[in-house]
Design a protein around this motif. Structure first.
Motif, PDB file in Angstrom:
ATOM      1  N   LEU A 139     157.679  16.628  58.767  1.00  0.00           N
ATOM      2  CA  LEU A 139     158.994  17.160  58.387  1.00  0.00           C
ATOM      3  C   LEU A 139     159.054  18.669  58.576  1.00  0.00           C
ATOM      4  O   LEU A 139     160.036  19.204  59.089  1.00  0.00           O
ATOM      5  CB  LEU A 139     159.336  16.810  56.936  1.00  0.00           C
ATOM      6  CG  LEU A 139     159.873  15.423  56.665  1.00  0.00           C
ATOM      7  CD1 LEU A 139     160.087  15.224  55.168  1.00  0.00           C
ATOM      8  CD2 LEU A 139     161.165  15.149  57.429  1.00  0.00           C
ATOM      9  N   ASN A 140     157.992  19.353  58.194  1.00  0.00           N
ATOM     10  CA  ASN A 140     157.959  20.808  58.344  1.00  0.00           C
ATOM     11  C   ASN A 140     157.954  21.248  59.794  1.00  0.00           C
ATOM     12  O   ASN A 140     158.437  22.339  60.110  1.00  0.00           O
ATOM     13  CB  ASN A 140     156.750  21.404  57.617  1.00  0.00           C
ATOM     14  CG  ASN A 140     157.014  21.594  56.159  1.00  0.00           C
ATOM     15  OD1 ASN A 140     157.972  22.261  55.782  1.00  0.00           O
ATOM     16  ND2 ASN A 140     156.187  21.003  55.322  1.00  0.00           N
ATOM     17  N   GLN A 141     157.410  20.437  60.668  1.00  0.00           N
ATOM     18  CA  GLN A 141     157.405  20.780  62.082  1.00  0.00           C
ATOM     19  C   GLN A 141     158.754  20.544  62.752  1.00  0.00           C
ATOM     20  O   GLN A 141     159.064  21.168  63.757  1.00  0.00           O
ATOM     21  CB  GLN A 141     156.317  19.986  62.824  1.00  0.00           C
ATOM     22  CG  GLN A 141     154.923  20.433  62.503  1.00  0.00           C
ATOM     23  CD  GLN A 141     154.684  21.870  62.937  1.00  0.00           C
ATOM     24  OE1 GLN A 141     154.999  22.261  64.056  1.00  0.00           O
ATOM     25  NE2 GLN A 141     154.116  22.657  62.044  1.00  0.00           N
ATOM     26  N   VAL A 142     159.557  19.645  62.197  1.00  0.00           N
ATOM     27  CA  VAL A 142     160.837  19.297  62.832  1.00  0.00           C
ATOM     28  C   VAL A 142     161.997  20.086  62.225  1.00  0.00           C
ATOM     29  O   VAL A 142     162.922  20.491  62.945  1.00  0.00           O
ATOM     30  CB  VAL A 142     161.097  17.776  62.746  1.00  0.00           C
ATOM     31  CG1 VAL A 142     162.445  17.420  63.356  1.00  0.00           C
ATOM     32  CG2 VAL A 142     159.977  17.005  63.447  1.00  0.00           C
TER      33      VAL A 142
ATOM     34  N   ASP B  80     160.057  18.071  70.274  1.00  0.00           N
ATOM     35  CA  ASP B  80     159.367  17.074  71.078  1.00  0.00           C
ATOM     36  C   ASP B  80     158.261  16.403  70.254  1.00  0.00           C
ATOM     37  O   ASP B  80     157.446  17.076  69.618  1.00  0.00           O
ATOM     38  CB  ASP B  80     158.768  17.743  72.317  1.00  0.00           C
ATOM     39  CG  ASP B  80     158.068  16.752  73.213  1.00  0.00           C
ATOM     40  OD1 ASP B  80     158.764  15.995  73.906  1.00  0.00           O
ATOM     41  OD2 ASP B  80     156.816  16.725  73.176  1.00  0.00           O
ATOM     42  N   ARG B  81     158.277  15.090  70.260  1.00  0.00           N
ATOM     43  CA  ARG B  81     157.310  14.307  69.476  1.00  0.00           C
ATOM     44  C   ARG B  81     155.870  14.648  69.860  1.00  0.00           C
ATOM     45  O   ARG B  81     155.010  14.839  68.997  1.00  0.00           O
ATOM     46  CB  ARG B  81     157.600  12.822  69.696  1.00  0.00           C
ATOM     47  CG  ARG B  81     156.747  11.878  68.910  1.00  0.00           C
ATOM     48  CD  ARG B  81     157.104  10.434  69.297  1.00  0.00           C
ATOM     49  NE  ARG B  81     156.431   9.492  68.450  1.00  0.00           N
ATOM     50  CZ  ARG B  81     157.030   8.652  67.617  1.00  0.00           C
ATOM     51  NH1 ARG B  81     158.351   8.616  67.530  1.00  0.00           N
ATOM     52  NH2 ARG B  81     156.337   7.829  66.879  1.00  0.00           N
ATOM     53  N   LYS B  82     155.606  14.732  71.157  1.00  0.00           N
ATOM     54  CA  LYS B  82     154.252  15.045  71.616  1.00  0.00           C
ATOM     55  C   LYS B  82     153.820  16.429  71.144  1.00  0.00           C
ATOM     56  O   LYS B  82     152.658  16.650  70.806  1.00  0.00           O
ATOM     57  CB  LYS B  82     154.167  14.952  73.142  1.00  0.00           C
ATOM     58  CG  LYS B  82     154.237  13.537  73.655  1.00  0.00           C
ATOM     59  CD  LYS B  82     154.163  13.483  75.168  1.00  0.00           C
ATOM     60  CE  LYS B  82     154.310  12.049  75.626  1.00  0.00           C
ATOM     61  NZ  LYS B  82     154.312  11.923  77.076  1.00  0.00           N
ATOM     62  N   GLU B  83     154.757  17.359  71.112  1.00  0.00           N
ATOM     63  CA  GLU B  83     154.468  18.711  70.646  1.00  0.00           C
ATOM     64  C   GLU B  83     154.111  18.700  69.155  1.00  0.00           C
ATOM     65  O   GLU B  83     153.170  19.379  68.727  1.00  0.00           O
ATOM     66  CB  GLU B  83     155.690  19.599  70.888  1.00  0.00           C
ATOM     67  CG  GLU B  83     155.514  21.044  70.522  1.00  0.00           C
ATOM     68  CD  GLU B  83     156.777  21.828  70.822  1.00  0.00           C
ATOM     69  OE1 GLU B  83     157.530  22.104  69.864  1.00  0.00           O
ATOM     70  OE2 GLU B  83     157.003  22.150  71.999  1.00  0.00           O
ATOM     71  N   VAL B  84     154.848  17.932  68.368  1.00  0.00           N
ATOM     72  CA  VAL B  84     154.559  17.821  66.937  1.00  0.00           C
ATOM     73  C   VAL B  84     153.159  17.251  66.732  1.00  0.00           C
ATOM     74  O   VAL B  84     152.364  17.784  65.944  1.00  0.00           O
ATOM     75  CB  VAL B  84     155.624  16.957  66.221  1.00  0.00           C
ATOM     76  CG1 VAL B  84     155.197  16.633  64.789  1.00  0.00           C
ATOM     77  CG2 VAL B  84     156.980  17.654  66.239  1.00  0.00           C
TER      78      VAL B  84
ATOM     79  N   VAL C 165     165.717  16.150  62.370  1.00  0.00           N
ATOM     80  CA  VAL C 165     165.698  15.868  60.941  1.00  0.00           C
ATOM     81  C   VAL C 165     167.116  15.480  60.520  1.00  0.00           C
ATOM     82  O   VAL C 165     168.090  16.064  60.993  1.00  0.00           O
ATOM     83  CB  VAL C 165     165.155  17.069  60.125  1.00  0.00           C
ATOM     84  CG1 VAL C 165     166.072  18.255  60.165  1.00  0.00           C
ATOM     85  CG2 VAL C 165     164.832  16.668  58.710  1.00  0.00           C
ATOM     86  N   THR C 166     167.239  14.470  59.680  1.00  0.00           N
ATOM     87  CA  THR C 166     168.547  14.059  59.168  1.00  0.00           C
ATOM     88  C   THR C 166     168.888  14.906  57.943  1.00  0.00           C
ATOM     89  O   THR C 166     168.045  15.645  57.429  1.00  0.00           O
ATOM     90  CB  THR C 166     168.536  12.572  58.755  1.00  0.00           C
ATOM     91  OG1 THR C 166     167.625  12.413  57.664  1.00  0.00           O
ATOM     92  CG2 THR C 166     168.151  11.666  59.925  1.00  0.00           C
ATOM     93  N   ASP C 167     170.111  14.778  57.469  1.00  0.00           N
ATOM     94  CA  ASP C 167     170.492  15.486  56.243  1.00  0.00           C
ATOM     95  C   ASP C 167     169.598  15.058  55.083  1.00  0.00           C
ATOM     96  O   ASP C 167     169.153  15.896  54.284  1.00  0.00           O
ATOM     97  CB  ASP C 167     171.957  15.228  55.894  1.00  0.00           C
ATOM     98  CG  ASP C 167     172.923  15.910  56.856  1.00  0.00           C
ATOM     99  OD1 ASP C 167     172.480  16.834  57.584  1.00  0.00           O
ATOM    100  OD2 ASP C 167     174.105  15.524  56.880  1.00  0.00           O
ATOM    101  N   ALA C 168     169.317  13.750  55.003  1.00  0.00           N
ATOM    102  CA  ALA C 168     168.443  13.254  53.928  1.00  0.00           C
ATOM    103  C   ALA C 168     167.031  13.827  54.074  1.00  0.00           C
ATOM    104  O   ALA C 168     166.391  14.190  53.088  1.00  0.00           O
ATOM    105  CB  ALA C 168     168.403  11.729  53.924  1.00  0.00           C
TER     106      ALA C 168
END
Length: 178
Positions: free
Chosen positions: A70-73, A81-85, A126-129
């Protein structure tokens, strides 16, 4: 807790007072500490701190790797990018990248992250939730950090990290944190 004795009509109620920590005292005198094993104490400190952090996260429905994701996104308006995370976080795990992929999928399944399934390599958003949960837990993380650092001034904390990093260096170990 309410206890009722079947032989009487009396009811007693007991309450538990909040647990108070005893004042801190080192395990040994300074002279005794010099012979204590750093491997034991650094491991014990790491386990205790990580357990404390993970307990707080679990109370809020997150694993530690999910928190990291979550902190990365969050804060990336165009997504991440998923691979970057996974690349950034894989050094935090001792057991490979697979669990991070699972945690990302879990966050998507819970509606905390989104990723367009019809677009190969689509970024994570990231979504609002997810943002609300991340912000709420970030505030709790600050409180948790304060608990961990209670009675330790910044200079002592910095010195402790330098000592540990030097020990890692002295034994040709590897450690990294962003």
């Amino acid at each position: 807790m309410t206890n009722t004795n079947a032989n009487t009509t009396a009811t007693t109620t007991t309450t538990t007072a909040p647990r108070r920590k005893p004042p801190f005292a080192p395990s040994h005198s300074d002279a005794g500490l010099i012979d204590q094993p750093i491997g034991y104490w650094s491991s014990a400190a790491g386990k205790a701190v990580v357990h404390h952090i993970r307990a707080m996260l679990a109370e809020n429905g997150l694993t530690q790797p999910q928190w990291w994701v979550l902190n990365q996104v969050v804060g990336h308006e165009n997504g991440r990018d998923r691979k970057e995370v996974v690349q950034v976080l894989r050094g935090y795990l001792e057991f490979g990248e697979g669990p991070l992929e699972h945690d990302i999928d879990s966050l998507i399944g819970r509606g905390l992250l989104t990723q367009d399934p019809d677009v190969a390599g689509a970024p994570l958003h990231v979504t609002d939730a997810g943002a609300e949960l991340r912000d709420r837990v970030a505030a709790l993380q600050e409180r948790t950090r304060a608990e961990i650092h209670e009675g330790i001034d910044d200079a002592d904390y910095v010195q402790a990290l330098k000592v540990l990093q030097r020990m890692i260096h002295n034994v040709d170990g590897q450690a990294w944190h962003h």
